[in-house]
Design an enzyme around this catalytic site. Structure first.
Site, PDB file in Angstrom:
ATOM      1  N   HIS A   1       0.840  -1.196   0.000  1.00  0.00           N
ATOM      2  CA  HIS A   1       0.000   0.000   0.000  1.00  0.00           C
ATOM      3  C   HIS A   1       0.873   1.243   0.000  1.00  0.00           C
ATOM      4  CE1 HIS A   1      -2.374   3.165   2.313  1.00  0.00           C
ATOM      5  NE2 HIS A   1      -3.083   2.983   1.218  1.00  0.00           N
ATOM      6  N   SER A   2       0.579   2.165  -0.915  1.00  0.00           N
ATOM      7  CA  SER A   2       1.153   3.501  -0.927  1.00  0.00           C
ATOM      8  C   SER A   2       2.672   3.449  -1.042  1.00  0.00           C
ATOM      9  CB  SER A   2       0.695   4.251   0.328  1.00  0.00           C
ATOM     10  OG  SER A   2       0.967   5.629   0.213  1.00  0.00           O
ATOM     11  N   GLN A   3       3.385   4.096  -0.107  1.00  0.00           N
ATOM     12  CA  GLN A   3       4.837   4.114  -0.153  1.00  0.00           C
ATOM     13  C   GLN A   3       5.404   2.707  -0.272  1.00  0.00           C
ATOM     14  OE1 GLN A   3       6.725   4.097   3.465  1.00  0.00           O
ATOM     15  NE2 GLN A   3       8.647   5.044   2.832  1.00  0.00           N
TER      16      GLN A   3
END
Length: 320
Positions: A140-142
């Site tokens: 998720h994300s970064q």
């Protein structure tokens, strides 16, 4: 597949996968209930992997920024889809008990993204070697960058990747202005390209396209032929984008970059399949089990089955 591995996002701990800030169960419980073994890790230098001074400078995300980009985006309308955000429980602002519970789970993170990525790549490789079987990476994300890097180093131990709104777009930050530029396209740390790359800033030739209204995208140029990512090419890959997130205007660019580098990608836009109102923290929001059901169907389908069939709501799952 009976193995699921979850990587965490910037400044958040593994507990976000265990429990939601409104008291609901997290995705770890959902996938364990459906027969998966879940390996949930803290990123290096946070949580159970503590920071010490020689690790480098730390940074943190202010609560006000979390309101604007994660939990109360409809109040600020910083991108066109932000006003569609309805699934965060509570008001999403400082003083709301659910927001305060969520913010209590945030921690400082190492400022150097290259250092963060190289150390989590090494730790992830060690974990995959210990597990010894192909896993499903859920990022998720970064942490999307971490998934590409771990899979690049151990492609034989990664069955598939589910990237929830992965770090992007390539080479720049458009809406959320982080302190990094992803000079390797998808990451700040080196990836394996073919032909090989030593200096990405000069050897990866770029072009800017704007074939989506209001959203530009930097990808590789058509000439010379785009460099490929051979270690990721054989791994099933799914990118998931929420309807109201700041990733909605840019995730298509990550998908385009992956495809240009030789990777077949399924891209699920949740709003397009009737799952509406989610922001960037989709796995903590009211309808998180409904989203988990979409992922599980994709995970369990045959490799050759069209991914579109996995996106179709099933009766029993739709009621979760």
């Amino acid at each position: 597949m009976n193995k699921g591995q979850n990587w965490l996002t910037v400044s958040f701990l593994l507990q976000n996968w265990l429990n939601k800030p409104d008291g609901g169960r997290g995705w770890a419980s959902y996938f364990i209930e459906h027969g998966y073994e879940c390996y949930i890790v803290d990123q290096t230098f946070r949580g159970r992997s503590p920071w010490i001074p020689e690790n480098g400078t730390m940074a943190a995300i202010p609560a006000e920024m979390i309101q604007k980009f994660f939990t109360a985006t409809a109040r600020y309308k910083l991108w066109p889809e932000a006003e569609l955000h309805t699934q965060w429980p509570g008001s999403g602002v400082i003083g709301d008990p659910i927001f305060d519970a969520y913010y209590a789970s945030t921690v400082q993170f190492i400022k150097s993204q290259t250092q963060q990525e190289t150390t989590i790549q090494a730790a992830g490789v060690a974990l995959l070697d210990r597990i010894g079987q192909p896993v499903i990476l859920v990022t998720h994300s970064q942490a999307g960058a971490h998934g590409w890097l771990v899979a690049d180093a151990r492609p034989e131990l990664v069955h598939s990747i589910i990237a929830l709104e992965p770090a992007g777009p390539p080479f720049e930050n458009v809406i959320y202005k982080g302190p990094y530029s992803r000079v390797w396209g998808l990451t700040n740390a080196p990836l394996t390209y073919s032909p090989a790359v030593v200096d990405p800033e000069t050897e990866i030739v770029k072009q800017t396209i704007d074939d989506r209204p209001g959203s530009r995208c930097i990808i590789q140029a058509d000439s010379p032929p785009p460099r490929q990512l051979p270690n990721l090419r054989g791994i099933r890959t799914l990118v998931v984008t929420a309807e109201a997130s700041f990733h909605r205007p840019t995730d298509w660019c990550v998908v385009r970059y992956l495809e240009q580098a030789g990777i077949s990608v399924d891209h699920v836009q949740l709003g397009d399949i009737g799952i509406r109102g989610n922001g960037h923290m989709l796995f903590l929001e009211r309808n998180s089990d409904e989203i988990a059901a979409v992922l599980r169907r994709w995970m369990e389908e045959e490799d050759t089955k069209p991914a579109k069939e996995a996106q179709e709501p099933q009766g029993e799952e739709k009621e979760l």
